[in-house]
Design an enzyme around this catalytic site. Sequence first.
Site: not given
Lengths: 406, 406
Positions: A173, A243, A339, A372-373
Amino acid sequence: MTKSTITAGDRSDAEIIRVAARNEADNPSSKRVVFDAGQPLELDAGASLGPWQIAYETYGTLNAERSNAILVCHALTGDQYVASENPITGKPGWWSLLVGPGKPVDTNRFFVICANVLGGCLGTTGPASTNPDTGKPWGLELPVVTIRDMVRSQARLIDHLGIETLFAVIGGSMGGMQVLQWAVSYPERVFAALPIAAAARHSSQNIAFHEVGRQAVMADPDWAHGRYHEQGLRPSKGLAVARMAAHITYLSDAALHRKFGRNLQDREAITFGFDADFQIESYLRHQGMTFVDRFDANSYLYVTRAMDYFDIAADFDGSLARAFLHSPTRFCVMSFTSDWLFPTSESKAVVRALNASAANVSFVEVESDRGHDAFLLDEPEMFRTVDGFLTGAACARGLAVPGSAA
Amino acid sequence: MTKSTITAGDRSDAEIIRVAARNEADNPSSKRVVFDAGQPLELDAGASLGPWQIAYETYGTLNAERSNAILVCHALTGDQYVASENPITGKPGWWSLLVGPGKPVDTNRFFVICANVLGGCLGTTGPASTNPDTGKPWGLELPVVTIRDMVRSQARLIDHLGIETLFAVIGGSMGGMQVLQWAVSYPERVFAALPIAAAARHSSQNIAFHEVGRQAVMADPDWAHGRYHEQGLRPSKGLAVARMAAHITYLSDAALHRKFGRNLQDREAITFGFDADFQIESYLRHQGMTFVDRFDANSYLYVTRAMDYFDIAADFDGSLARAFLHSPTRFCVMSFTSDWLFPTSESKAVVRALNASAANVSFVEVESDRGHDAFLLDEPEMFRTVDGFLTGAACARGLAVPGSAA
């Protein structure tokens, strides 16, 4: 309606954590280097920052040739505790699946360095750090920093450690953005580069999500135009909303469906109200609430802004290939199929540019439905790729395999 | 730092608009039907709502057989002004490209009805409406409503208009959810159904984005636990953040890239600050700011919640096919290739269920890179499909073509 908003009952533990977090900005639990006023850091914004400091952790041993150092670059809300316990949360290192003895980034073989980014809040100078001129937290008086500034600060740390050339730079990232910037800013100092789930620029959609997060923070009256520390406030609600929004972008639709679907949280039926009826709501609120205990709101503004400003090609008349021209670095670019925040197309654009500049590059798209994680999770194909790439690079660099008769 | 947050200088115009919006909730500029306490609306939450009212617009003429009525259902922040000027914004009808004389939904042929949804803020009973028991706005004391409640309220309107069977029900996004619910709740009253860019349930990711929006509203102290009207407040910042986050989901990554890319807004270079350097930031802030002038924050909570609760199969032991069993309705299901909020896969699930229940269904996936918002835009393939489907259905229904010797 109290249960409908983000609140928590007894926050004495959280309060303790907050105080700890405040101290970490100036006095990190990790190692650090303090550069005095005579050793300032020149920033892209035109300012000269000094004194300043960089907080970092190391794992493993630097060999006599100083040739086995790997720099790990962390993502937006990461920190230097890549493979050791975070002093605020008490949680294991954020990439301890990948980095450690016998792991793909093997600390028995390599000397691993990870530094808190410039603009962060865990010991490297950032908006929560004390401004030596005023004795108060920098707040928004700290110049806005860039990914290049972060990399520049890391190069100063590497100088300090007496390392001329890094064996490898690795990150996911925003960490991957730093990897690419390292290869562009200091090509001779990077033997191998491994940008994961990254991009050579922040897209319009990326900027859009960050802008929403910043507006959520700044909409909170407890943000107090960035001076909340001095007023004994914390823009917790705004930062939690930021967040929550960001967290959705880290997961794929499929992963959310698999993990939560439309499952209800501790109830048999919907309540016809605004409580967290669904597990996904409860999960997101938890993500928001715990985040504000470990991260500084102004840091969130600074680090997201650094990502927004990231656009390597812009520094080379729009040509990404030119940025990598004559690069001696070996690259392995990695992306994940699901992602959508840093999609494979962005990684492919990097690979195309590297090929156009005749660089040494391989590319792996890892099959994963975790979004993405995925780069932070247990992804065997990622581990195998990192292991294989580093082993090959170590061979090319003439690094001895420990225990072998080298 | 004032410029970095969502503010506006002279808001006297906005102030005027707000006052107008407040009045629209009780006294809409459109037509309305008021149901007295003896004609309550039974809600899924278990409450009986009365008196209550429904605000609507009509276009075209109902034929003598009362067989040419088309109900258009609006999306989350839409209204009854589908083909006529919105009294608050002064803008043309939100679907005036599709609905009007000679348009695909031809008001020379059809009698078009569009009602503000239950829970909305433009004249149908919602949280901004006056609670007759207290003389104050309902706020959160209004029972939470569902998509099925919205449809139930529309059925009462259709009863009032003396229409037994609707020739067609059409809508996009949440409007499409209502179309599906119509076909399930009142199959005999819907000759043709056209759900566009919709789904038979709200996904985990959908709920997640809505929860972020609600938390943004409720985090704003000016929300005042929903009692902002009485305190002369408006949670404008929170609602603007909610709208900004939602707006990103209405557009595709490709559309954002094409429209904005990384273009700067009225400047030659980045400013190293938190102003809207990028066009996408400026655009999103504008979207947020203008939205709060036309929409009620509590309505936003209610209508998003109605969407979250939507799950047709849940009412039929998890079987969507069973929901449509023996349906006499003709369906045309439509999706857009780049819509990631209500992706084609969700429309296909509806089509599969309709086929499994032996219903009459056709399916069109329109090629478009504009994302979810495509259903509101100039999409010729969508127009042709609506036109063709309605013409075919009109033929099957024996509706005379105007001007022809029927």
